[in-house]
Design an enzyme around this catalytic site. Structure first.
Site, PDB file in Angstrom:
ATOM      1  CE1 TYR A  76       0.223   7.576  -6.687  1.00 50.99           C
ATOM      2  CE2 TYR A  76      -1.494   7.969  -8.314  1.00 50.99           C
ATOM      3  CZ  TYR A  76      -1.112   7.525  -7.070  1.00 50.99           C
ATOM      4  OH  TYR A  76      -2.057   7.022  -6.202  1.00 50.99           O
TER       5      TYR A  76
ATOM      6  CG  ASN B 100      -1.484   1.323   1.552  1.00 49.88           C
ATOM      7  OD1 ASN B 100      -2.474   1.758   0.962  1.00 49.88           O
ATOM      8  ND2 ASN B 100      -0.858   2.036   2.508  1.00 49.88           N
TER       9      ASN B 100
ATOM     10  CE  LYS C 153      -0.056   3.919  -6.643  1.00 50.94           C
ATOM     11  NZ  LYS C 153       0.041   2.976  -5.518  1.00 50.94           N
TER      12      LYS C 153
HETATM   13  P1  NDP Z   1      -0.753   8.440   2.752  1.00 52.51           P
HETATM   14  O1  NDP Z   1       0.087   9.512   2.211  1.00 52.51           O
HETATM   15  O2  NDP Z   1      -1.775   8.733   3.787  1.00 52.51           O
HETATM   16  O3  NDP Z   1       0.175   7.276   3.327  1.00 52.51           O
HETATM   17  C1  NDP Z   1       1.270   6.802   2.618  1.00 52.51           C
HETATM   18  C2  NDP Z   1       1.934   5.772   3.483  1.00 52.51           C
HETATM   19  O4  NDP Z   1       3.048   5.255   2.781  1.00 52.51           O
HETATM   20  C3  NDP Z   1       2.444   6.344   4.791  1.00 52.51           C
HETATM   21  O5  NDP Z   1       2.202   5.372   5.802  1.00 52.51           O
HETATM   22  C4  NDP Z   1       3.943   6.455   4.550  1.00 52.51           C
HETATM   23  O6  NDP Z   1       4.710   6.296   5.720  1.00 52.51           O
HETATM   24  C5  NDP Z   1       4.174   5.281   3.627  1.00 52.51           C
HETATM   25  N1  NDP Z   1       5.389   5.431   2.841  1.00 52.51           N
HETATM   26  C6  NDP Z   1       5.636   6.308   1.835  1.00 52.51           C
HETATM   27  N2  NDP Z   1       6.879   6.137   1.384  1.00 52.51           N
HETATM   28  C7  NDP Z   1       7.428   5.128   2.103  1.00 52.51           C
HETATM   29  C8  NDP Z   1       8.683   4.495   2.113  1.00 52.51           C
HETATM   30  N3  NDP Z   1       9.674   4.882   1.287  1.00 52.51           N
HETATM   31  N4  NDP Z   1       8.910   3.511   3.012  1.00 52.51           N
HETATM   32  C9  NDP Z   1       7.940   3.129   3.857  1.00 52.51           C
HETATM   33  N5  NDP Z   1       6.733   3.686   3.894  1.00 52.51           N
HETATM   34  C10 NDP Z   1       6.478   4.683   3.032  1.00 52.51           C
HETATM   35  O7  NDP Z   1      -1.403   7.721   1.465  1.00 52.51           O
HETATM   36  P2  NDP Z   1      -2.880   7.188   1.157  1.00 52.51           P
HETATM   37  O8  NDP Z   1      -3.437   6.422   2.264  1.00 52.51           O
HETATM   38  O9  NDP Z   1      -3.651   8.288   0.561  1.00 52.51           O
HETATM   39  O10 NDP Z   1      -2.520   6.177  -0.042  1.00 52.51           O
HETATM   40  C11 NDP Z   1      -2.135   4.844   0.188  1.00 52.51           C
HETATM   41  C12 NDP Z   1      -1.990   4.128  -1.141  1.00 52.51           C
HETATM   42  O11 NDP Z   1      -3.215   4.214  -1.857  1.00 52.51           O
HETATM   43  C13 NDP Z   1      -0.920   4.729  -2.046  1.00 52.51           C
HETATM   44  O12 NDP Z   1      -0.278   3.690  -2.753  1.00 52.51           O
HETATM   45  C14 NDP Z   1      -1.712   5.604  -2.997  1.00 52.51           C
HETATM   46  O13 NDP Z   1      -1.071   5.753  -4.214  1.00 52.51           O
HETATM   47  C15 NDP Z   1      -2.987   4.785  -3.129  1.00 52.51           C
HETATM   48  N6  NDP Z   1      -4.151   5.582  -3.521  1.00 52.51           N
HETATM   49  C16 NDP Z   1      -4.714   6.528  -2.683  1.00 52.51           C
HETATM   50  C17 NDP Z   1      -5.840   7.239  -3.061  1.00 52.51           C
HETATM   51  C18 NDP Z   1      -6.505   8.247  -2.177  1.00 52.51           C
HETATM   52  O14 NDP Z   1      -7.531   8.800  -2.599  1.00 52.51           O
HETATM   53  N7  NDP Z   1      -6.011   8.523  -0.993  1.00 52.51           N
HETATM   54  C19 NDP Z   1      -6.436   7.022  -4.381  1.00 52.51           C
HETATM   55  C20 NDP Z   1      -5.763   6.030  -5.163  1.00 52.51           C
HETATM   56  C21 NDP Z   1      -4.688   5.340  -4.730  1.00 52.51           C
HETATM   57  P3  NDP Z   1       5.495   7.572   6.389  1.00 52.51           P
HETATM   58  O15 NDP Z   1       4.436   8.600   6.580  1.00 52.51           O
HETATM   59  O16 NDP Z   1       6.063   7.055   7.633  1.00 52.51           O
HETATM   60  O17 NDP Z   1       6.503   7.974   5.374  1.00 52.51           O
END
Ligand code: NDP
Length: 246
Positions: free
Chosen positions: A149, A84, A153
């Site tokens: 992105y 995720n 995806k």
């Molecule tokens: P958030 O930005 O809320 O969360 C992203 C998460 O990814 C955080 O927990 C962050 O941890 C972690 N993360 C990012 N980079 C790293 C890394 N290098 N190593 C470890 N952890 C990492 O995202 P969302 O909940 O909005 O999105 C989650 C997924 O769903 C993503 O893949 C996004 O592309 C996808 N998505 C989201 C949508 C939406 O409407 N929100 C729509 C479509 C897809 P930390 O904060 O500690 O860095």
């Protein structure tokens, strides 16, 4: 086998948090991977006893095998992996540098490959498991200003199918969720500051609203369970009809 063991990457916020919570509420011990110590530990404390924080930056690909080995050594099995964690970067096409492009691809795609490979080695030893990838509407249709992105995806959906066919004989199912527009702090802020985009999102979503992180968690929970035992290689839009909206 005792309780199921899951890894949810990016489980400290948004969709990953909701998924980790759904799993833990239903007795699945869940390793929550995040970069930020405070956010990840706080999230696990909130979720409760079945959540275990793993402070780890997934872009450090070379350290992924050790991280997965450590969990496997402790538990003896890894049954579910939710890929995720992801980042986005909104920039005009010509302003995206090679480094920008690489950062997004490394986080959203290379790390998914590396952690999946390592977890699959363990799942093969123990007789199977379920891998759940998270893609996006950016893989369903063209969205401006998110070139890296969109590339990452779209790759995730192809990888889902390629993994599903190769790993099916080992009892490993691989599926993907394509979230539509989901209400998180980040998206709410982004859309509130851009009324035109907000209007477009709502107008092309037949259900006329945004989804909730729990909607994604429910889909992930289905894929994780034996109820989905004949389901592999699928991409499930959880989007209120956005991907087929006119
Ligand atoms: P958030 O930005 O809320 O969360 C992203 C998460 O990814 C955080 O927990 C962050 O941890 C972690 N993360 C990012 N980079 C790293 C890394 N290098 N190593 C470890 N952890 C990492 O995202 P969302 O909940 O909005 O999105 C989650 C997924 O769903 C993503 O893949 C996004 O592309 C996808 N998505 C989201 C949508 C939406 O409407 N929100 C729509 C479509 C897809 P930390 O904060 O500690 O860095």
């Amino acid at each position: 086998m005792d309780k199921k063991i899951a890894i949810v990457t990016g489980g400290n916020s948004g969709l990953g948090y909701a998924t980790a919570k759904k799993f833990c509420d239903n007795g699945i011990k869940t390793y929550v991977v995040g970069r930020t110590r405070e956010r990840t530990e706080n999230a696990c404390a909130e979720i409760g006893e079945h959540a275990v924080p793993v402070i780890f930056d997934l872009t450090h690909l070379e350290q992924i095998p050790a991280m997965v080995n450590e969990i496997f050594k402790k538990e003896g099995h890894i049954d579910i992996l939710v890929n995720n964690a992801g980042i986005n970067m909104k920039k005009d096409f010509v302003d995206v540098t090679d480094a920008d492009f690489e950062e997004v691809i490394r986080t959203n795609m290379f790390s998914v490959f590396s952690i999946s490979r390592e977890v699959v080695k363990k799942m093969k030893e123990t007789g199977g498991g379920s891998i759940i990838n998270i893609s996006s509407m950016a893989a369903q249709y063209g969205l401006p200003k998110v070139i890296a992105y969109s590339a990452s995806k779209t790759a995730i959906e192809g990888m889902t199918r390629a993994m599903a066919v190769e790993l099916a004989p080992f009892g490993i199912r691989v599926n993907c969720i394509a979230p539509g527009f989901i209400k998180t702090k980040m998206t709410a802020k982004a859309l509130d500051s851009d009324p035109e985009r907000k209007n477009k999102v709502y107008s092309r979503t037949p259900m006329g609203k945004m989804g909730l992180p729990e909607d994604i968690a429910d889909a992930a929970y289905f894929y994780a369970l034996d109820e989905a035992k004949f389901v592999t290689g699928t991409v499930l839009p959880v989007d209120g009809g956005n991907s087929i909206g006119f």
